[in-house]
Design a protein around this motif. Structure first.
Motif, PDB file in Angstrom:
ATOM      1  N   THR A  22       0.751  -1.205   0.031  1.00  0.00           N
ATOM      2  CA  THR A  22      -0.073  -0.135  -0.187  1.00  0.00           C
ATOM      3  C   THR A  22       0.937   1.179  -0.031  1.00  0.00           C
ATOM      4  N   GLY A  23       0.463   2.558  -0.519  1.00  0.00           N
ATOM      5  CA  GLY A  23       0.869   3.715  -0.476  1.00  0.00           C
ATOM      6  C   GLY A  23       2.366   3.338  -1.443  1.00  0.00           C
ATOM      7  N   ALA A  24       2.263   2.612  -2.404  1.00  0.00           N
ATOM      8  CA  ALA A  24       3.561   2.171  -3.160  1.00  0.00           C
ATOM      9  C   ALA A  24       3.809   3.256  -4.152  1.00  0.00           C
ATOM     10  N   ASN A  25       3.209   4.288  -4.283  1.00  0.00           N
ATOM     11  CA  ASN A  25       3.658   5.126  -5.689  1.00  0.00           C
ATOM     12  C   ASN A  25       4.489   6.053  -5.150  1.00  0.00           C
ATOM     13  N   SER A  26       5.082   6.187  -3.808  1.00  0.00           N
ATOM     14  CA  SER A  26       6.266   7.154  -3.470  1.00  0.00           C
ATOM     15  C   SER A  26       6.729   6.727  -2.179  1.00  0.00           C
ATOM     16  N   GLY A  27       7.724   7.249  -1.705  1.00  0.00           N
ATOM     17  CA  GLY A  27       8.556   7.128  -0.417  1.00  0.00           C
ATOM     18  C   GLY A  27       8.688   5.552  -0.195  1.00  0.00           C
ATOM     19  N   ILE A  28       8.625   5.228   1.010  1.00  0.00           N
ATOM     20  CA  ILE A  28       9.158   3.857   1.305  1.00  0.00           C
ATOM     21  C   ILE A  28       8.594   2.791   0.814  1.00  0.00           C
ATOM     22  N   GLY A  29       7.052   2.843   0.603  1.00  0.00           N
ATOM     23  CA  GLY A  29       6.180   2.020  -0.246  1.00  0.00           C
ATOM     24  C   GLY A  29       6.835   1.773  -1.615  1.00  0.00           C
ATOM     25  N   CYS A  38      -2.831   1.493  -4.679  1.00  0.00           N
ATOM     26  CA  CYS A  38      -2.546   3.136  -4.407  1.00  0.00           C
ATOM     27  C   CYS A  38      -3.948   3.822  -4.537  1.00  0.00           C
ATOM     28  N   ARG A  39      -4.111   5.054  -4.049  1.00  0.00           N
ATOM     29  CA  ARG A  39      -5.537   5.478  -4.011  1.00  0.00           C
ATOM     30  C   ARG A  39      -5.380   6.384  -5.394  1.00  0.00           C
ATOM     31  N   ASN A  40      -4.397   6.761  -5.857  1.00  0.00           N
ATOM     32  CA  ASN A  40      -4.342   7.455  -6.845  1.00  0.00           C
ATOM     33  C   ASN A  40      -3.591   6.415  -7.887  1.00  0.00           C
ATOM     34  N   SER A  83      -3.209   6.985 -11.308  1.00  0.00           N
ATOM     35  CA  SER A  83      -2.474   7.365 -12.385  1.00  0.00           C
ATOM     36  C   SER A  83      -0.901   7.370 -11.751  1.00  0.00           C
ATOM     37  N   LYS A  84      -0.644   7.911 -10.402  1.00  0.00           N
ATOM     38  CA  LYS A  84       0.327   7.832  -9.867  1.00  0.00           C
ATOM     39  C   LYS A  84       1.027   6.499  -9.720  1.00  0.00           C
ATOM     40  N   GLY A  85       0.094   5.553  -9.246  1.00  0.00           N
ATOM     41  CA  GLY A  85       0.437   4.284  -9.480  1.00  0.00           C
ATOM     42  C   GLY A  85       0.957   3.624 -10.566  1.00  0.00           C
ATOM     43  N   GLU A 141      -6.528  -0.114  -7.323  1.00  0.00           N
ATOM     44  CA  GLU A 141      -6.882   0.983  -6.558  1.00  0.00           C
ATOM     45  C   GLU A 141      -7.191   0.622  -5.108  1.00  0.00           C
ATOM     46  N   LEU A 142      -6.723   1.546  -4.054  1.00  0.00           N
ATOM     47  CA  LEU A 142      -6.856   1.214  -2.786  1.00  0.00           C
ATOM     48  C   LEU A 142      -6.617   2.406  -2.058  1.00  0.00           C
ATOM     49  N   ASP A 143      -7.859   2.895  -1.284  1.00  0.00           N
ATOM     50  CA  ASP A 143      -7.509   3.926  -0.152  1.00  0.00           C
ATOM     51  C   ASP A 143      -7.800   3.552   1.131  1.00  0.00           C
ATOM     52  N   THR A 144      -6.582   3.388   1.815  1.00  0.00           N
ATOM     53  CA  THR A 144      -6.710   2.637   3.211  1.00  0.00           C
ATOM     54  C   THR A 144      -7.715   3.483   4.244  1.00  0.00           C
ATOM     55  N   SER A 145      -7.963   4.704   3.961  1.00  0.00           N
ATOM     56  CA  SER A 145      -8.446   5.429   4.790  1.00  0.00           C
ATOM     57  C   SER A 145     -10.238   5.289   4.731  1.00  0.00           C
ATOM     58  N   SER A 146     -10.645   4.533   3.580  1.00  0.00           N
ATOM     59  CA  SER A 146     -11.788   4.157   3.449  1.00  0.00           C
ATOM     60  C   SER A 146     -12.229   2.668   3.657  1.00  0.00           C
ATOM     61  N   TRP A 184       1.944  -3.253   4.601  1.00  0.00           N
ATOM     62  CA  TRP A 184       0.746  -2.148   4.688  1.00  0.00           C
ATOM     63  C   TRP A 184       1.428  -1.023   5.101  1.00  0.00           C
ATOM     64  N   MET A 185       2.127  -0.434   4.230  1.00  0.00           N
ATOM     65  CA  MET A 185       2.978   0.899   4.260  1.00  0.00           C
ATOM     66  C   MET A 185       2.278   1.888   4.758  1.00  0.00           C
ATOM     67  N   TYR A 186       1.185   2.263   4.007  1.00  0.00           N
ATOM     68  CA  TYR A 186       0.508   3.554   4.516  1.00  0.00           C
ATOM     69  C   TYR A 186      -0.698   3.050   5.307  1.00  0.00           C
ATOM     70  N   ALA A 187      -0.643   3.522   6.545  1.00  0.00           N
ATOM     71  CA  ALA A 187      -1.843   2.994   7.514  1.00  0.00           C
ATOM     72  C   ALA A 187      -2.613   4.152   7.549  1.00  0.00           C
ATOM     73  N   ALA A 188      -3.826   4.337   7.621  1.00  0.00           N
ATOM     74  CA  ALA A 188      -4.577   5.416   8.082  1.00  0.00           C
ATOM     75  C   ALA A 188      -4.399   5.532   9.542  1.00  0.00           C
ATOM     76  N   TYR A 189      -4.097   6.854  10.125  1.00  0.00           N
ATOM     77  CA  TYR A 189      -4.098   7.148  11.520  1.00  0.00           C
ATOM     78  C   TYR A 189      -5.311   6.710  12.430  1.00  0.00           C
ATOM     79  N   ARG A 190      -6.438   6.848  11.690  1.00  0.00           N
ATOM     80  CA  ARG A 190      -7.641   6.563  12.415  1.00  0.00           C
ATOM     81  C   ARG A 190      -8.247   5.428  11.621  1.00  0.00           C
TER      82      ARG A 190
HETATM   83  N1  LIG Z   1      10.113   8.541   6.091  1.00  0.00           N
HETATM   84  C1  LIG Z   1      10.207   8.152   7.289  1.00  0.00           C
HETATM   85  O1  LIG Z   1      11.181   8.469   7.742  1.00  0.00           O
HETATM   86  C2  LIG Z   1       9.308   7.408   8.200  1.00  0.00           C
HETATM   87  C3  LIG Z   1       9.740   6.953   9.538  1.00  0.00           C
HETATM   88  C4  LIG Z   1       8.598   6.192  10.195  1.00  0.00           C
HETATM   89  C5  LIG Z   1       7.483   5.968   9.860  1.00  0.00           C
HETATM   90  N2  LIG Z   1       7.143   6.338   8.604  1.00  0.00           N
HETATM   91  C6  LIG Z   1       5.606   6.023   8.044  1.00  0.00           C
HETATM   92  O2  LIG Z   1       5.708   5.220   6.898  1.00  0.00           O
HETATM   93  C7  LIG Z   1       4.665   5.583   6.109  1.00  0.00           C
HETATM   94  C8  LIG Z   1       5.354   6.020   4.642  1.00  0.00           C
HETATM   95  O3  LIG Z   1       6.233   7.192   4.695  1.00  0.00           O
HETATM   96  P1  LIG Z   1       6.828   7.767   3.414  1.00  0.00           P
HETATM   97  O4  LIG Z   1       7.834   8.759   3.967  1.00  0.00           O
HETATM   98  O5  LIG Z   1       7.052   6.996   2.298  1.00  0.00           O
HETATM   99  O6  LIG Z   1       5.479   8.787   3.262  1.00  0.00           O
HETATM  100  P2  LIG Z   1       5.215   9.197   1.825  1.00  0.00           P
HETATM  101  O7  LIG Z   1       6.216   9.518   0.910  1.00  0.00           O
HETATM  102  O8  LIG Z   1       4.306  10.637   2.291  1.00  0.00           O
HETATM  103  O9  LIG Z   1       4.250   8.252   1.060  1.00  0.00           O
HETATM  104  C9  LIG Z   1       2.949   8.216   1.443  1.00  0.00           C
HETATM  105  C10 LIG Z   1       2.424   7.097   0.356  1.00  0.00           C
HETATM  106  O10 LIG Z   1       1.220   6.706   0.830  1.00  0.00           O
HETATM  107  C11 LIG Z   1       0.163   6.976  -0.060  1.00  0.00           C
HETATM  108  N3  LIG Z   1      -1.289   7.210   0.952  1.00  0.00           N
HETATM  109  C12 LIG Z   1      -1.614   8.251   1.757  1.00  0.00           C
HETATM  110  N4  LIG Z   1      -2.727   8.129   2.231  1.00  0.00           N
HETATM  111  C13 LIG Z   1      -3.129   7.105   1.514  1.00  0.00           C
HETATM  112  C14 LIG Z   1      -4.477   6.357   1.838  1.00  0.00           C
HETATM  113  N5  LIG Z   1      -5.381   6.736   2.370  1.00  0.00           N
HETATM  114  N6  LIG Z   1      -4.642   5.045   1.008  1.00  0.00           N
HETATM  115  C15 LIG Z   1      -3.564   4.711   0.430  1.00  0.00           C
HETATM  116  N7  LIG Z   1      -2.447   5.307   0.189  1.00  0.00           N
HETATM  117  C16 LIG Z   1      -2.189   6.225   0.871  1.00  0.00           C
HETATM  118  C17 LIG Z   1       0.550   8.196  -0.690  1.00  0.00           C
HETATM  119  O11 LIG Z   1      -0.319   8.364  -1.927  1.00  0.00           O
HETATM  120  P3  LIG Z   1      -0.458   9.838  -2.425  1.00  0.00           P
HETATM  121  O12 LIG Z   1       0.706  10.087  -3.392  1.00  0.00           O
HETATM  122  O13 LIG Z   1      -1.858   9.386  -3.365  1.00  0.00           O
HETATM  123  O14 LIG Z   1      -0.660  10.736  -1.538  1.00  0.00           O
HETATM  124  C18 LIG Z   1       2.032   8.024  -0.799  1.00  0.00           C
HETATM  125  O15 LIG Z   1       2.226   6.988  -2.067  1.00  0.00           O
HETATM  126  C19 LIG Z   1       3.898   6.426   6.693  1.00  0.00           C
HETATM  127  O16 LIG Z   1       3.070   6.143   7.317  1.00  0.00           O
HETATM  128  C20 LIG Z   1       4.839   7.356   7.494  1.00  0.00           C
HETATM  129  O17 LIG Z   1       4.338   7.932   8.819  1.00  0.00           O
HETATM  130  C21 LIG Z   1       7.960   7.042   7.675  1.00  0.00           C
END
Ligand SMILES: NC(=O)c1ccc[n+]([C@@H]2O[C@H](COP(=O)([O-])OP(=O)(O)OC[C@H]3O[C@@H](n4cnc5c(N)ncnc54)[C@H](OP(=O)(O)O)[C@@H]3O)[C@@H](O)[C@H]2O)c1
Length: 155
Positions: free
Chosen positions: A51-58, A76-78, A80-82, A105-110, A145-151
């Motif tokens: 999840t959340g695989a279009n950017s960052g750690i995912g 990914c929720r988006n 096109s970005k995915g 397509e997956l929005d983890t907050s819904s 489950w990289m991106y988890a909704a906080y709630r």
């Molecule tokens: N970076 C760090 O050093 C670090 C350290 C500890 C913990 N974390 C945690 O690890 C997770 C990922 O971190 P990151 O730095 O890779 O964050 P990021 O670059 O902001 O990536 C977040 C990814 O999650 C997606 N996303 C956001 N809300 C979503 C939803 N409701 N459903 C599905 N996908 C969703 C985003 O998609 P969009 O492009 O559509 O927004 C984006 O692809 C976060 O939960 C963060 O709190 C990060």
């Protein structure tokens, strides 16, 4: 500047200098140590959802799994970005990987989106060739489950 304010600031300057010294020393030692490379593990035949695989750690995890031959679903929720992320991963892994890297397509907050994802999972795009993976319709070996909704999502 009064002598009293110097009295307050001097320990702060000393602490900052000490911190900088320790950081520089740590960086120097870290650069001298041999680089650690994780052993190559062949994940051929394994199915992963990230999840959340279009950017960052995912994204980094999805790419690393694809490079190790896993079949990877970028959830990914988006989409096109995915798709852009999937293209980057396929470019990095080689053309053959296009059969193993997919976007769903997956929005983890819904909760509705999560249910929808689960319902569509058996009809997901799969490898063209008839293989052991294709026979295992319900299987997911790795769920990242990289991106988890906080709630938790509201049902
Ligand atoms: N970076 C760090 O050093 C670090 C350290 C500890 C913990 N974390 C945690 O690890 C997770 C990922 O971190 P990151 O730095 O890779 O964050 P990021 O670059 O902001 O990536 C977040 C990814 O999650 C997606 N996303 C956001 N809300 C979503 C939803 N409701 N459903 C599905 N996908 C969703 C985003 O998609 P969009 O492009 O559509 O927004 C984006 O692809 C976060 O939960 C963060 O709190 C990060």
């Amino acid at each position: 500047m009064s002598s009293q304010s110097w009295l307050v600031k001097t320990p702060l300057y000393l602490a900052l200098m000490w911190d900088s010294l320790i950081t520089s020393f740590t960086l120097l030692i870290a650069n001298l140590l041999p680089k650690l490379t994780p052993p190559f593990v062949n994940l051929d035949g394994k199915v992963a959802i990230v999840t959340g695989a279009n950017s960052g750690i995912g994204f980094a995890i999805a790419e690393a799994l694809a490079k190790r031959n896993a079949t990877v679903y970028l959830a990914c929720r988006n989409t096109s970005k995915g798709q852009e992320a999937a293209t980057q991963i396929i470019d990095a892994c080689g053309e053959g990987s296009s059969k193993r890297v997919h976007v769903l397509e997956l929005d983890t907050s819904s909760m509705a989106s999560v249910r929808n994802f689960a319902e569509r999972w058996p009809q997901r795009p799969q490898n063209d060739q008839v293989s052991a993976i294709d026979a295992r319709h319900d299987v997911c070996d790795l769920l990242i489950w990289m991106y988890a909704a906080y709630r938790p999502p509201i049902p």
